[in-house]
Motif scaffolding. Structure first.
Motif, PDB file in Angstrom:
ATOM      1  N   GLN A 390       0.813  -1.212   0.000  1.00  0.00           N
ATOM      2  CA  GLN A 390       0.000   0.000   0.000  1.00  0.00           C
ATOM      3  C   GLN A 390       0.846   1.260   0.000  1.00  0.00           C
ATOM      4  O   GLN A 390       0.380   2.336  -0.383  1.00  0.00           O
ATOM      5  CB  GLN A 390      -0.937   0.002   1.222  1.00  0.00           C
ATOM      6  N   THR A 391       2.099   1.159   0.422  1.00  0.00           N
ATOM      7  CA  THR A 391       3.038   2.277   0.369  1.00  0.00           C
ATOM      8  C   THR A 391       4.288   1.824  -0.373  1.00  0.00           C
ATOM      9  O   THR A 391       4.531   0.617  -0.540  1.00  0.00           O
ATOM     10  CB  THR A 391       3.434   2.748   1.770  1.00  0.00           C
ATOM     11  N   VAL A 392       5.103   2.792  -0.793  1.00  0.00           N
ATOM     12  CA  VAL A 392       6.360   2.445  -1.455  1.00  0.00           C
ATOM     13  C   VAL A 392       7.246   1.657  -0.501  1.00  0.00           C
ATOM     14  O   VAL A 392       7.895   0.684  -0.898  1.00  0.00           O
ATOM     15  CB  VAL A 392       7.072   3.713  -1.963  1.00  0.00           C
ATOM     16  N   ARG A 393       7.292   2.056   0.755  1.00  0.00           N
ATOM     17  CA  ARG A 393       8.142   1.351   1.715  1.00  0.00           C
ATOM     18  C   ARG A 393       7.696  -0.100   1.895  1.00  0.00           C
ATOM     19  O   ARG A 393       8.531  -1.004   2.022  1.00  0.00           O
ATOM     20  CB  ARG A 393       8.137   2.077   3.059  1.00  0.00           C
ATOM     21  N   GLU A 394       6.405  -0.362   1.880  1.00  0.00           N
ATOM     22  CA  GLU A 394       5.922  -1.740   1.986  1.00  0.00           C
ATOM     23  C   GLU A 394       6.334  -2.541   0.756  1.00  0.00           C
ATOM     24  O   GLU A 394       6.795  -3.686   0.873  1.00  0.00           O
ATOM     25  CB  GLU A 394       4.402  -1.758   2.137  1.00  0.00           C
ATOM     26  N   ALA A 395       6.177  -1.953  -0.424  1.00  0.00           N
ATOM     27  CA  ALA A 395       6.567  -2.639  -1.653  1.00  0.00           C
ATOM     28  C   ALA A 395       8.069  -2.881  -1.686  1.00  0.00           C
ATOM     29  O   ALA A 395       8.540  -3.967  -2.074  1.00  0.00           O
ATOM     30  CB  ALA A 395       6.144  -1.812  -2.860  1.00  0.00           C
ATOM     31  N   GLN A 396       8.818  -1.894  -1.282  1.00  0.00           N
ATOM     32  CA  GLN A 396      10.272  -1.983  -1.229  1.00  0.00           C
ATOM     33  C   GLN A 396      10.714  -3.094  -0.280  1.00  0.00           C
ATOM     34  O   GLN A 396      11.575  -3.928  -0.610  1.00  0.00           O
ATOM     35  CB  GLN A 396      10.810  -0.630  -0.762  1.00  0.00           C
ATOM     36  N   SER A 397      10.113  -3.128   0.892  1.00  0.00           N
ATOM     37  CA  SER A 397      10.476  -4.127   1.895  1.00  0.00           C
ATOM     38  C   SER A 397      10.214  -5.535   1.382  1.00  0.00           C
ATOM     39  O   SER A 397      11.042  -6.445   1.544  1.00  0.00           O
ATOM     40  CB  SER A 397       9.698  -3.871   3.186  1.00  0.00           C
ATOM     41  N   GLN A 398       9.069  -5.746   0.737  1.00  0.00           N
ATOM     42  CA  GLN A 398       8.765  -7.076   0.210  1.00  0.00           C
ATOM     43  C   GLN A 398       9.735  -7.465  -0.895  1.00  0.00           C
ATOM     44  O   GLN A 398      10.230  -8.603  -0.933  1.00  0.00           O
ATOM     45  CB  GLN A 398       7.332  -7.120  -0.324  1.00  0.00           C
ATOM     46  N   ALA A 399      10.057  -6.527  -1.775  1.00  0.00           N
ATOM     47  CA  ALA A 399      10.977  -6.829  -2.873  1.00  0.00           C
ATOM     48  C   ALA A 399      12.342  -7.240  -2.341  1.00  0.00           C
ATOM     49  O   ALA A 399      12.929  -8.245  -2.792  1.00  0.00           O
ATOM     50  CB  ALA A 399      11.104  -5.628  -3.803  1.00  0.00           C
ATOM     51  N   TYR A 400      12.869  -6.513  -1.376  1.00  0.00           N
ATOM     52  CA  TYR A 400      14.220  -6.821  -0.889  1.00  0.00           C
ATOM     53  C   TYR A 400      14.259  -8.066  -0.013  1.00  0.00           C
ATOM     54  O   TYR A 400      15.275  -8.766   0.029  1.00  0.00           O
ATOM     55  CB  TYR A 400      14.833  -5.594  -0.207  1.00  0.00           C
ATOM     56  N   ARG A 401      13.158  -8.387   0.655  1.00  0.00           N
ATOM     57  CA  ARG A 401      13.101  -9.688   1.351  1.00  0.00           C
ATOM     58  C   ARG A 401      13.205 -10.819   0.335  1.00  0.00           C
ATOM     59  O   ARG A 401      13.865 -11.842   0.584  1.00  0.00           O
ATOM     60  CB  ARG A 401      11.801  -9.817   2.152  1.00  0.00           C
ATOM     61  N   ARG A 402      12.551 -10.642  -0.792  1.00  0.00           N
ATOM     62  CA  ARG A 402      12.601 -11.663  -1.837  1.00  0.00           C
ATOM     63  C   ARG A 402      13.988 -11.732  -2.473  1.00  0.00           C
ATOM     64  O   ARG A 402      14.463 -12.815  -2.816  1.00  0.00           O
ATOM     65  CB  ARG A 402      11.531 -11.365  -2.888  1.00  0.00           C
ATOM     66  N   VAL A 403      14.641 -10.585  -2.642  1.00  0.00           N
ATOM     67  CA  VAL A 403      16.002 -10.583  -3.189  1.00  0.00           C
ATOM     68  C   VAL A 403      16.943 -11.357  -2.278  1.00  0.00           C
ATOM     69  O   VAL A 403      17.825 -12.101  -2.745  1.00  0.00           O
ATOM     70  CB  VAL A 403      16.503  -9.133  -3.383  1.00  0.00           C
ATOM     71  N   GLU A 404      16.782 -11.220  -0.981  1.00  0.00           N
ATOM     72  CA  GLU A 404      17.660 -11.910  -0.028  1.00  0.00           C
ATOM     73  C   GLU A 404      17.527 -13.422  -0.117  1.00  0.00           C
ATOM     74  O   GLU A 404      18.405 -14.159   0.339  1.00  0.00           O
ATOM     75  CB  GLU A 404      17.363 -11.431   1.392  1.00  0.00           C
ATOM     76  N   ASN A 405      16.458 -13.894  -0.708  1.00  0.00           N
ATOM     77  CA  ASN A 405      16.258 -15.337  -0.875  1.00  0.00           C
ATOM     78  C   ASN A 405      17.004 -15.887  -2.089  1.00  0.00           C
ATOM     79  O   ASN A 405      17.085 -17.096  -2.283  1.00  0.00           O
ATOM     80  CB  ASN A 405      14.755 -15.632  -1.014  1.00  0.00           C
ATOM     81  N   VAL A 406      17.558 -14.979  -2.928  1.00  0.00           N
ATOM     82  CA  VAL A 406      18.237 -15.377  -4.163  1.00  0.00           C
ATOM     83  C   VAL A 406      19.732 -15.484  -3.919  1.00  0.00           C
ATOM     84  O   VAL A 406      20.347 -14.571  -3.350  1.00  0.00           O
ATOM     85  CB  VAL A 406      17.963 -14.352  -5.282  1.00  0.00           C
ATOM     86  N   VAL A 407      20.328 -16.587  -4.358  1.00  0.00           N
ATOM     87  CA  VAL A 407      21.771 -16.779  -4.244  1.00  0.00           C
ATOM     88  C   VAL A 407      22.334 -17.056  -5.639  1.00  0.00           C
ATOM     89  O   VAL A 407      22.018 -18.075  -6.250  1.00  0.00           O
ATOM     90  CB  VAL A 407      22.119 -17.951  -3.301  1.00  0.00           C
ATOM     91  N   ILE A 408      23.155 -16.121  -6.137  1.00  0.00           N
ATOM     92  CA  ILE A 408      23.863 -16.284  -7.406  1.00  0.00           C
ATOM     93  C   ILE A 408      25.293 -15.812  -7.177  1.00  0.00           C
ATOM     94  O   ILE A 408      25.501 -14.704  -6.669  1.00  0.00           O
ATOM     95  CB  ILE A 408      23.243 -15.452  -8.549  1.00  0.00           C
ATOM     96  N   PRO A 409      26.286 -16.597  -7.525  1.00  0.00           N
ATOM     97  CA  PRO A 409      27.673 -16.145  -7.336  1.00  0.00           C
ATOM     98  C   PRO A 409      27.923 -14.807  -8.023  1.00  0.00           C
ATOM     99  O   PRO A 409      27.532 -14.610  -9.176  1.00  0.00           O
ATOM    100  CB  PRO A 409      28.501 -17.265  -7.980  1.00  0.00           C
ATOM    101  N   ASN A 410      28.539 -13.881  -7.295  1.00  0.00           N
ATOM    102  CA  ASN A 410      28.969 -12.583  -7.827  1.00  0.00           C
ATOM    103  C   ASN A 410      27.825 -11.659  -8.227  1.00  0.00           C
ATOM    104  O   ASN A 410      28.043 -10.681  -8.945  1.00  0.00           O
ATOM    105  CB  ASN A 410      29.883 -12.766  -9.051  1.00  0.00           C
ATOM    106  N   CYS A 411      26.610 -11.936  -7.761  1.00  0.00           N
ATOM    107  CA  CYS A 411      25.499 -11.080  -8.190  1.00  0.00           C
ATOM    108  C   CYS A 411      25.525  -9.738  -7.471  1.00  0.00           C
ATOM    109  O   CYS A 411      26.126  -9.591  -6.399  1.00  0.00           O
ATOM    110  CB  CYS A 411      24.164 -11.774  -7.966  1.00  0.00           C
ATOM    111  N   TYR A 412      24.868  -8.741  -8.083  1.00  0.00           N
ATOM    112  CA  TYR A 412      24.768  -7.421  -7.473  1.00  0.00           C
ATOM    113  C   TYR A 412      23.474  -6.761  -7.919  1.00  0.00           C
ATOM    114  O   TYR A 412      22.881  -7.128  -8.944  1.00  0.00           O
ATOM    115  CB  TYR A 412      25.964  -6.538  -7.824  1.00  0.00           C
ATOM    116  N   TYR A 413      23.044  -5.770  -7.137  1.00  0.00           N
ATOM    117  CA  TYR A 413      21.799  -5.054  -7.400  1.00  0.00           C
ATOM    118  C   TYR A 413      21.819  -3.770  -6.602  1.00  0.00           C
ATOM    119  O   TYR A 413      22.611  -3.608  -5.658  1.00  0.00           O
ATOM    120  CB  TYR A 413      20.584  -5.903  -7.008  1.00  0.00           C
ATOM    121  N   ARG A 414      20.952  -2.837  -6.970  1.00  0.00           N
ATOM    122  CA  ARG A 414      20.816  -1.607  -6.187  1.00  0.00           C
ATOM    123  C   ARG A 414      19.886  -1.850  -5.009  1.00  0.00           C
ATOM    124  O   ARG A 414      18.881  -2.559  -5.139  1.00  0.00           O
ATOM    125  CB  ARG A 414      20.277  -0.471  -7.058  1.00  0.00           C
ATOM    126  N   ASP A 415      20.215  -1.244  -3.870  1.00  0.00           N
ATOM    127  CA  ASP A 415      19.401  -1.447  -2.665  1.00  0.00           C
ATOM    128  C   ASP A 415      18.564  -0.224  -2.317  1.00  0.00           C
ATOM    129  O   ASP A 415      18.072  -0.106  -1.194  1.00  0.00           O
ATOM    130  CB  ASP A 415      20.280  -1.846  -1.480  1.00  0.00           C
TER     131      ASP A 415
END
Length: 438
Positions: A390-415
């Motif tokens: 419902q807010t950007v912060r809620e959407a942001q929080s869900q997206a980054y929780r999901r990113v933390e579940n991903v493991v790829i050698p040498n991967c990078y992303y903006r936080d």
């Protein structure tokens, strides 16, 4: 809706894998054609593929193109127009709408012809003329390559110096390193403001509501520094027609109808308290914008695009709130370096700490080999991970929780995807009145 047959066509680089996968999972027939030899394994194992897209035309109920390029040359709009004339239901452009992206001067002319104010700009086909122009008209400029080379996003340069000295230096450097490939460039006066894009789906006759407002994060590193990329992430919300839309895309509705355009069209703008200044068009799907749009659609994706291609003004239900998409990349992105890719990224495993939690994970240059996700292609753009709330912060929080579940050698992303809206952009656009009714 009954099951339909969808033919997805990537006649240059493969960009449609996730959309094809989503439609396939909804139970529709899917065939995906990828022209590129080096990127041919993208989406392998996720969707059925074909080696001859023209052989599938009679099978397909809906044909979807992903870009304006055909093996590095302008051309999908012409193909889409011919197929529509033959009675096919097609999501794709026309020669004129393709030109909106390829020829920035033409795009500005179209906007001006329809009463849209544009920033001072000029196109050049040789570097010396551009350098002379900056010397004679000193100021900060944005350098925008023209033609196919504009897809090398790091070549876009935003000038900083008031006398344009840095722009002259950049043009000298491009003359040496890109002179043979860069057919021309546009110099556009730089203004300060909020960078924001408005996007709508067009069904050949009219825009489908709601439309969406999105904020691209193009630089490689958090804080909006480093080289330009195609995009590292996007924040978005859906809305009814507002002032931002009506002063840009809304004024082109009749022109697009005359063209018979079908698909997504986006215009990126700089906005301040005095006006809206369009910068560039994306007369096709945006990436990763289409993935974020998929995530926000509560209507079935296949049903929506089938109706869009048939000109039926589809009923579109969407998430009411905010959405955030984060691109997860590996070396050498955003650069081209085959040796680095081979040593660090080719066929690297994509692993999930919790394999049961893959909601919001979308494929880009990814393949599925006997159940194991792996890096595909050569670009290093592996996944897009989304979140909503419902807010950007809620959407942001869900997206980054999901990113933390991903493991790829040498991967990078903006936080920091989404921070722009919270820290300043949202308040400014609201205060200036662009998000309310026209």
């Amino acid at each position: 809706m009954d099951s339909k047959n969808f033919l997805f066509c990537s006649l240059d680089e493969p960009l449609l894998g996730d959309l094809a996968w989503q439609v396939h999972r909804e139970g529709h027939g899917v065939n995906y054609y990828v022209e590129s030899d080096t990127e041919g394994d993208v989406a392998d194992g996720f969707v059925p593929k074909t080696d001859d897209w023209r052989a599938e035309l009679d099978w397909a109920d809906v044909i979807i193109f992903d870009d304006i390029w055909v093996d590095g040359e302008l051309g999908t709009g012409e193909i889409a127009e011919e197929l529509r004339a033959d009675g096919h239901a097609v999501v794709g452009g026309t020669p004129a709408t393709d030109r909106l992206e390829d020829d920035r001067g033409y795009a500005m002319e179209v906007l001006e012809d329809h009463g849209v104010e544009t920033l001072p700009h000029r196109e050049f086909t040789d570097f010396e003329s551009g350098i002379d122009h900056v010397r004679e008209n000193p100021g900060p400029y944005v350098v925008k390559p023209l033609g196919e080379v504009q897809n090398v996003k790091r070549l876009l340069y935003v000038g900083r110096e008031r006398d344009g000295g840095d722009v002259i230096d950049v043009l000298r450097a491009y003359q040496k390193s890109w002179g043979e490939r860069m057919k021309g460039f546009q110099l556009q006066r730089r203004v300060e403001g909020v960078e924001v894009a408005v996007c709508g789906f067009f069904d050949g006759n009219q825009f489908v509501e709601p439309v969406n407002v999105n904020f691209e994060h193009k630089k490689l590193f958090p804080g909006n520094i480093g080289p330009s990329t195609g995009e590292m992430g996007t924040s978005m919300f859906w809305t009814q027609r507002n002032r931002l839309f009506e002063e840009t895309l809304g004024r082109l509705e009749g022109w697009l109808a005359d063209e018979g355009y079908v698909g997504s069209i986006d215009v990126n703008c700089i906005v301040d308290d005095r006006g809206v200044y369009p910068l560039e068009f994306t007369p096709r799907f945006g990436y990763p914008t289409i993935v974020l749009q998929e995530e926000g659609m509560e209507s079935p994706t296949g049903e929506f695009f089938a109706a869009l291609a048939r000109g039926e003004n589809p009923d579109l239900s969407v998430h009411r709130g905010y959405q955030v998409a984060v691109r997860v990349c590996v070396p050498p992105f955003p650069f081209d370096d085959e040796k680095t890719f081979d040593e660090n990224s080719r066929n690297a495993a994509v692993v999930f700490e919790n394999p049961e939690e893959t909601a919001g994970v979308h494929i880009e240059d990814t393949k599925n080999v006997e159940g194991q996700w792996r890096v595909a292609g050569t670009s290093g753009i592996v996944l897009v991970v989304t979140g909503k709330g419902q807010t950007v912060r809620e959407a942001q929080s869900q997206a980054y929780r999901r990113v933390e579940n991903v493991v790829i050698p040498n991967c990078y992303y903006r936080d920091d995807i989404g921070d722009r809206w919270v820290e300043a952009d949202g308040d400014k656009l609201q205060a200036w009145g662009y998000l309310g009714g026209a």
